[in-house]
Design a protein around this motif. Structure first.
Motif, PDB file in Angstrom:
ATOM      1  N   VAL A  43      66.390-106.913 -29.132  1.00 14.48           N
ATOM      2  CA  VAL A  43      66.305-107.182 -30.566  1.00 14.48           C
ATOM      3  C   VAL A  43      67.674-107.669 -31.034  1.00 14.48           C
ATOM      4  N   VAL A  44      67.700-108.824 -31.678  1.00 16.22           N
ATOM      5  CA  VAL A  44      68.930-109.387 -32.239  1.00 16.22           C
ATOM      6  C   VAL A  44      68.898-109.209 -33.746  1.00 16.22           C
ATOM      7  N   LEU A  45      69.869-108.481 -34.282  1.00 16.42           N
ATOM      8  CA  LEU A  45      70.021-108.322 -35.724  1.00 16.42           C
ATOM      9  C   LEU A  45      71.002-109.377 -36.205  1.00 16.42           C
ATOM     10  N   ALA A  46      70.552-110.274 -37.080  1.00 17.53           N
ATOM     11  CA  ALA A  46      71.353-111.438 -37.445  1.00 17.53           C
ATOM     12  C   ALA A  46      71.590-111.515 -38.950  1.00 17.53           C
ATOM     13  N   GLY A  47      72.839-111.721 -39.333  1.00 19.85           N
ATOM     14  CA  GLY A  47      73.206-111.936 -40.724  1.00 19.85           C
ATOM     15  C   GLY A  47      73.220-113.404 -41.074  1.00 19.85           C
ATOM     16  N   GLY A  48      73.725-113.705 -42.259  1.00 19.67           N
ATOM     17  CA  GLY A  48      73.691-115.075 -42.750  1.00 19.67           C
ATOM     18  C   GLY A  48      74.960-115.859 -42.537  1.00 19.67           C
ATOM     19  N   GLY A  49      75.985-115.245 -41.925  1.00 16.34           N
ATOM     20  CA  GLY A  49      77.240-115.935 -41.673  1.00 16.34           C
ATOM     21  C   GLY A  49      77.370-116.409 -40.246  1.00 16.34           C
ATOM     22  N   GLY A  50      78.621-116.674 -39.839  1.00 20.90           N
ATOM     23  CA  GLY A  50      78.856-117.179 -38.498  1.00 20.90           C
ATOM     24  C   GLY A  50      78.390-116.229 -37.415  1.00 20.90           C
ATOM     25  N   ASN A  51      78.541-114.918 -37.637  1.00 14.99           N
ATOM     26  CA  ASN A  51      78.062-113.955 -36.654  1.00 14.99           C
ATOM     27  C   ASN A  51      76.551-114.072 -36.457  1.00 14.99           C
ATOM     28  N   GLY A  52      75.829-114.218 -37.575  1.00 15.30           N
ATOM     29  CA  GLY A  52      74.384-114.376 -37.477  1.00 15.30           C
ATOM     30  C   GLY A  52      73.998-115.613 -36.706  1.00 15.30           C
ATOM     31  N   GLY A  53      74.728-116.710 -36.932  1.00 15.89           N
ATOM     32  CA  GLY A  53      74.453-117.942 -36.191  1.00 15.89           C
ATOM     33  C   GLY A  53      74.675-117.767 -34.704  1.00 15.89           C
ATOM     34  N   GLY A  54      75.741-117.028 -34.337  1.00 17.51           N
ATOM     35  CA  GLY A  54      75.969-116.730 -32.924  1.00 17.51           C
ATOM     36  C   GLY A  54      74.855-115.887 -32.342  1.00 17.51           C
TER      37      GLY A  54
END
Length: 246
Positions: free
Chosen positions: A62-73
């Motif tokens: 499971v990948v928890l992704a935000g809306g910034g650069g970390n999320g894009g990674g």
């Protein structure tokens, strides 16, 4: 900045940088050297996927992704895992329509692959690995709303956690926890380790995202390439002498 904050297995000192100094690295790399955010994001995502594959075999991720650069990674990581037939579910901390720029591009690419992308983690089964790509060095104050709930879910899940760059909820400069935070088994930090990672007990891996050495020279950050012929290297935090403040 702390030139002696971390050390490689071969004894090479690696400079730790604050969040503000890392912002300068990103700015100079993009504005003065032409390295794009998408290029760095792809390098981050592929490196993160390598670490994920090292921690799990065929188990779901499971990948928890935000809306910034970390999320894009994190989204790029999910794509690489899916391409290797690893069962992967992405949980966003916001609605897809709220994503912008290269992060939105990463989302649309993954969406076209018809991978599982959700905004609600409540019905997600406990996976073999959680990839934390919610918030990186841009944390300001305690987490709130959906990011906080996703962090709480990850902390409660009886599974291994891999964080991208900085564990979500941890201050990249100081290592302090202003609120809820993730405590991963491994952190895959990018370009240079952040000074706050001296305080984390997690295993620390430094990933190369192709920042030119000249970028560090331009900013005045002491830098000796630590990777050798590899694209990542493990790091240990050095110990301060008694009475020394870093």
């Amino acid at each position: 900045m702390d030139p002696g904050a971390f050390r490689t297995p071969t004894g090479l000192d690696v400079t730790g940088v604050t969040a503000e100094e890392m912002r300068d690295v990103d700015r100079v790399a993009v504005e003065e050297y032409g390295l794009s955010l998408l290029q760095m994001m792809e390098q981050a995502g592929r490196g993160l996927a390598r670490e994920a594959l090292d921690l799990v075999q065929e188990q779901p991720v499971v990948v928890l992704a935000g809306g910034g650069g970390n999320g894009g990674g994190g989204l790029a990581c999910a794509r690489h895992l899916a391409n290797r037939e690893i069962p992967v579910t992405v949980v966003l901390d916001r609605q897809p329509a709220e994503l912008e720029g290269v992060v939105a591009s990463q989302y649309h690419l993954l969406d076209r692959m018809e991978e599982s992308i959700r905004t609600d983690v409540s019905a997600v089964d406990t996976p073999g690995l959680v990839v934390d790509a919610l918030v990186g060095y841009g944390l300001e104050g305690p987490l709130r709303g959906s990011p906080r709930e996703l962090v709480r879910w990850a902390e409660d899940a009886a599974t291994t956690v891999l964080s991208l760059d900085v564990p979500s909820g941890i201050d990249a400069t100081t290592g302090e926890e202003p609120g809820d935070a993730i405590h991963p088994a491994r952190t895959f930090t990018l370009a240079l380790p952040k000074t706050g990672l001296r305080e984390t007990p997690s295993e620390l891996i430094l990933g190369d995202i192709s920042v030119p050495v000249a970028v560090y020279e331009t900013i005045g950050i002491p830098y000796t390439p630590p990777f050798g012929h590899e694209f990542s290297v493990s790091l240990d935090a050095t110990k301060s002498p008694p009475g020394t403040r870093r």
